[in-house]
Write a protein that holds these residues in place. Structure first.
Motif, PDB file in Angstrom:
ATOM      1  N   TYR A 192       3.592 -16.642 -76.676  1.00 18.21           N
ATOM      2  CA  TYR A 192       3.118 -17.078 -75.362  1.00 18.21           C
ATOM      3  C   TYR A 192       1.787 -16.428 -74.990  1.00 18.21           C
ATOM      4  N   LYS A 193       1.596 -15.187 -75.431  1.00 19.39           N
ATOM      5  CA  LYS A 193       0.406 -14.437 -75.021  1.00 19.39           C
ATOM      6  C   LYS A 193      -0.827 -14.772 -75.850  1.00 19.39           C
ATOM      7  N   LYS A 194      -0.612 -15.151 -77.104  1.00 20.42           N
ATOM      8  CA  LYS A 194      -1.732 -15.379 -78.020  1.00 20.42           C
ATOM      9  C   LYS A 194      -2.705 -16.429 -77.499  1.00 20.42           C
ATOM     10  N   ASN A 195      -2.198 -17.585 -77.109  1.00 18.89           N
ATOM     11  CA  ASN A 195      -3.066 -18.695 -76.698  1.00 18.89           C
ATOM     12  C   ASN A 195      -3.312 -18.765 -75.195  1.00 18.89           C
ATOM     13  N   LEU A 196      -2.771 -17.801 -74.444  1.00 19.75           N
ATOM     14  CA  LEU A 196      -3.150 -17.674 -73.034  1.00 19.75           C
ATOM     15  C   LEU A 196      -4.561 -17.115 -72.987  1.00 19.75           C
ATOM     16  N   LYS A 197      -5.502 -17.907 -72.524  1.00 20.49           N
ATOM     17  CA  LYS A 197      -6.906 -17.499 -72.551  1.00 20.49           C
ATOM     18  C   LYS A 197      -7.384 -16.910 -71.227  1.00 20.49           C
ATOM     19  N   ALA A 198      -6.718 -17.254 -70.128  1.00 16.65           N
ATOM     20  CA  ALA A 198      -7.141 -16.724 -68.828  1.00 16.65           C
ATOM     21  C   ALA A 198      -5.965 -16.749 -67.862  1.00 16.65           C
ATOM     22  N   LEU A 199      -5.860 -15.688 -67.051  1.00 18.37           N
ATOM     23  CA  LEU A 199      -4.850 -15.598 -66.000  1.00 18.37           C
ATOM     24  C   LEU A 199      -5.576 -15.299 -64.693  1.00 18.37           C
ATOM     25  N   TYR A 200      -5.571 -16.270 -63.778  1.00 17.87           N
ATOM     26  CA  TYR A 200      -6.236 -16.106 -62.491  1.00 17.87           C
ATOM     27  C   TYR A 200      -5.194 -15.776 -61.424  1.00 17.87           C
ATOM     28  N   VAL A 201      -5.325 -14.618 -60.817  1.00 17.05           N
ATOM     29  CA  VAL A 201      -4.438 -14.219 -59.727  1.00 17.05           C
ATOM     30  C   VAL A 201      -5.184 -14.472 -58.421  1.00 17.05           C
ATOM     31  N   VAL A 202      -4.729 -15.472 -57.672  1.00 20.23           N
ATOM     32  CA  VAL A 202      -5.438 -15.910 -56.466  1.00 20.23           C
ATOM     33  C   VAL A 202      -4.859 -15.214 -55.234  1.00 20.23           C
ATOM     34  N   HIS A 203      -5.752 -14.704 -54.384  1.00 22.55           N
ATOM     35  CA  HIS A 203      -5.391 -13.964 -53.168  1.00 22.55           C
ATOM     36  C   HIS A 203      -4.559 -12.712 -53.485  1.00 22.55           C
ATOM     37  N   PRO A 204      -5.083 -11.849 -54.362  1.00 18.63           N
ATOM     38  CA  PRO A 204      -4.348 -10.623 -54.695  1.00 18.63           C
ATOM     39  C   PRO A 204      -4.277  -9.687 -53.493  1.00 18.63           C
ATOM     40  N   THR A 205      -3.248  -8.864 -53.457  1.00 18.71           N
ATOM     41  CA  THR A 205      -3.080  -7.873 -52.396  1.00 18.71           C
ATOM     42  C   THR A 205      -2.830  -6.513 -53.049  1.00 18.71           C
ATOM     43  N   ASN A 206      -2.679  -5.497 -52.232  1.00 20.16           N
ATOM     44  CA  ASN A 206      -2.379  -4.171 -52.778  1.00 20.16           C
ATOM     45  C   ASN A 206      -1.068  -4.178 -53.561  1.00 20.16           C
ATOM     46  N   PHE A 207      -0.128  -5.024 -53.151  1.00 26.18           N
ATOM     47  CA  PHE A 207       1.135  -5.139 -53.867  1.00 26.18           C
ATOM     48  C   PHE A 207       0.888  -5.511 -55.329  1.00 26.18           C
ATOM     49  N   ILE A 208       0.004  -6.471 -55.563  1.00 29.75           N
ATOM     50  CA  ILE A 208      -0.306  -6.902 -56.928  1.00 29.75           C
ATOM     51  C   ILE A 208      -0.892  -5.748 -57.729  1.00 29.75           C
ATOM     52  N   ARG A 209      -1.792  -4.997 -57.108  1.00 30.56           N
ATOM     53  CA  ARG A 209      -2.443  -3.898 -57.829  1.00 30.56           C
ATOM     54  C   ARG A 209      -1.451  -2.788 -58.156  1.00 30.56           C
ATOM     55  N   ILE A 210      -0.498  -2.560 -57.274  1.00 29.19           N
ATOM     56  CA  ILE A 210       0.532  -1.550 -57.555  1.00 29.19           C
ATOM     57  C   ILE A 210       1.423  -2.023 -58.701  1.00 29.19           C
ATOM     58  N   ILE A 211       1.813  -3.298 -58.666  1.00 27.49           N
ATOM     59  CA  ILE A 211       2.629  -3.862 -59.747  1.00 27.49           C
ATOM     60  C   ILE A 211       1.886  -3.744 -61.078  1.00 27.49           C
ATOM     61  N   TRP A 212       0.592  -3.988 -61.050  1.00 29.07           N
ATOM     62  CA  TRP A 212      -0.208  -3.873 -62.279  1.00 29.07           C
ATOM     63  C   TRP A 212      -0.149  -2.445 -62.820  1.00 29.07           C
ATOM     64  N   ASN A 213      -0.224  -1.469 -61.937  1.00 28.09           N
ATOM     65  CA  ASN A 213      -0.136  -0.071 -62.372  1.00 28.09           C
ATOM     66  C   ASN A 213       1.228   0.248 -62.973  1.00 28.09           C
ATOM     67  N   ILE A 214       2.280  -0.348 -62.411  1.00 28.46           N
ATOM     68  CA  ILE A 214       3.624  -0.116 -62.939  1.00 28.46           C
ATOM     69  C   ILE A 214       3.733  -0.652 -64.365  1.00 28.46           C
ATOM     70  N   PHE A 215       3.126  -1.818 -64.594  1.00 28.10           N
ATOM     71  CA  PHE A 215       3.270  -2.472 -65.901  1.00 28.10           C
ATOM     72  C   PHE A 215       2.183  -2.094 -66.902  1.00 28.10           C
ATOM     73  N   GLN A 216       1.201  -1.337 -66.464  1.00 25.89           N
ATOM     74  CA  GLN A 216       0.072  -1.011 -67.346  1.00 25.89           C
ATOM     75  C   GLN A 216       0.489  -0.403 -68.685  1.00 25.89           C
ATOM     76  N   PRO A 217       1.496   0.487 -68.717  1.00 24.96           N
ATOM     77  CA  PRO A 217       1.900   1.038 -70.020  1.00 24.96           C
ATOM     78  C   PRO A 217       2.409  -0.028 -70.995  1.00 24.96           C
ATOM     79  N   LEU A 218       2.890  -1.154 -70.470  1.00 25.34           N
ATOM     80  CA  LEU A 218       3.434  -2.209 -71.330  1.00 25.34           C
ATOM     81  C   LEU A 218       2.380  -3.224 -71.746  1.00 25.34           C
ATOM     82  N   ILE A 219       1.253  -3.264 -71.019  1.00 23.70           N
ATOM     83  CA  ILE A 219       0.273  -4.333 -71.197  1.00 23.70           C
ATOM     84  C   ILE A 219      -0.851  -3.891 -72.121  1.00 23.70           C
TER      85      ILE A 219
END
Length: 427
Positions: A136-163
């Motif tokens: 699923y990840k190989k051919n995903l070329k772009a991921l657009y997160v529209v109207h991000p909030t601080n919640f999104i950025r915190i979630i990104w930090n939580i998952f950063q070790p996996l990404i």
């Protein structure tokens, strides 16, 4: 260093804070029922994931500006958690993406509308990321997160070790819908009304109440040599009556000679700047030499882009609903039905469509080598041949559209046998 548990708590607090702020500004109540929808979603109760599909959370709607399939996830259409089986949601996501992940694709995530009452658990998000393996990840070329909030950025930090770093580079934060115009075909986006209203409020707050559309410049008149974004009639008038647009005849000729045995032809994207450069050359009436680009996918993407940017689809607006009704016809009668539908096309559209389908039939005959069967080609070209006059092609509309296109490709000689225009040109 903040622990993962602390970050999870912080995410919950931030989400609640955002809900409270929005309630204070706009009188929003998180537990109120969703606003009436203007887009019709799946009413097919036989759908294997009808309980999820009926909400319209996920849509596959045409291609982006670079020829990649466009997948849209809308948080605001998620019902409260007690009304949605999140395990089924994950299965439905995978079921849908399985139909497209062999090709390059783009995901747009509309974050507005994710609330404490409808959000999946972080445990679910972790499982989802693990389930979406390399396929699923190989051919995903772009991921657009529209109207991000601080919640999104915190979630990104939580998952950063996996990404992975490579996957992280695919992420783009989009603060306003207008920023998507540089990457996506605006007309093909299915945007929930709640998201549109939220964007208008953000724009008004940013610009002191100025409506975003008031700064949109008027469209420029097309160049005499224009190929993209103008009608077939315009191109013919400006090219001594040539019925097959030059961009189509040139891309088809090059692909016929060099690309019939390319695995995954039409499924891959090309470098963004290259596509823009080639479009500019065509629009300015300058020669295009595909050999110098060293990438067979450039003419393939250019051909799809030309079709997608026609003001009216090649199969015309009046035929859209007839095409959608093909699935209601008994299987043994569908080829004849498709033939009758094509007989209603204007002469010029019929000639251009026959030229294109003749070529796609050639491509499909090499499917043992290029892996592009009539069904695979239909998934790529269907949305570029027909779309409604209002709104976009919804996920549930794709099936009849793909079936119709597959029949045109597989049964080319039968469905195009009734009309032989005098000025007919074939590849």
């Amino acid at each position: 260093m903040i622990s993962s548990t602390d970050l999870e708590q912080l995410a919950e607090i931030e989400l609640q804070k955002e809900e409270d702020e929005e309630q204070g500004r706009h009188g929003y109540r998180p537990d109120r029922p969703p606003a009436p929808r203007r887009v019709s979603f799946s009413q097919d109760t036989s759908h294997p994931y009808y309980d999820v599909a009926r909400h319209g959370i996920l849509q596959v709607t045409g291609d982006d500006n670079y020829g990649r399939k466009l997948v849209i996830f809308s948080s605001c259409l998620m019902p409260p958690s007690h009304q949605l089986n999140h395990h089924h949601l994950l299965q439905y996501l995978m079921y849908t993406l399985d139909q497209y992940v062999e090709s390059d694709y783009t995901v747009v995530y509309f974050h507005h509308g994710l609330r404490s009452c409808n959000k999946p658990s972080l445990h679910w998000l972790r499982n989802a990321y693990r389930e979406f393996d390399r396929k699923y990840k190989k051919n995903l070329k772009a991921l657009y997160v529209v109207h991000p909030t601080n919640f999104i950025r915190i979630i990104w930090n939580i998952f950063q070790p996996l990404i992975s770093h490579k996957f992280g580079k695919k992420l783009t934060y989009v603060n306003y819908l207008s920023e998507l115009r540089d990457h996506l075909s605006w007309d093909q986006l299915i945007i929930p009304p709640d998201v549109l209203r939220h964007d208008e409020r953000l724009q008004a707050a940013q610009k002191g109440g100025l409506h975003p559309s008031s700064k949109t410049p008027p469209p420029r008149p097309p160049l005499p040599t224009q190929q993209f974004g103008v009608s077939l009639q315009y191109i013919a008038e400006k090219n001594q009556g040539v019925m097959i647009p030059p961009v189509m005849s040139q891309t088809v000729a090059y692909l016929k000679d060099n690309g019939l045995q390319t695995e995954g032809i039409f499924r891959r994207s090309a470098r963004v700047q290259l596509i823009k450069d080639v479009q500019k050359l065509y629009n300015q009436g300058k020669p295009v030499v595909f050999e110098q680009y060293g990438d067979i996918h450039v003419p393939a993407v250019i051909l799809k882009t030309f079709l997608r940017e026609l003001p009216e689809p090649l199969l015309t607006f009046p035929l859209y609903h007839q095409i959608q009704d093909v699935v209601r016809v008994e299987s043994s009668l569908r080829v004849t039905t498709c033939k009758h539908i094509l007989e209603r096309l204007p002469e010029h559209n019929y000639m251009v469509l026959k030229y294109l389908l003749c070529f796609l039939n050639m491509v499909s005959q090499q499917s043992i080598i290029n892996k592009m069967s009539p069904s695979n080609l239909a998934c790529v070209f269907g949305v570029n041949l027909s779309w409604p006059s209002q709104g976009s092609v919804s996920l549930t509309s794709l099936t009849p559209l793909n079936i119709f296109t597959e029949i045109l490709i597989e049964h080319y000689h039968t469905v195009f046998s009734s009309r032989c225009p005098q000025a007919e040109v074939l590849p």
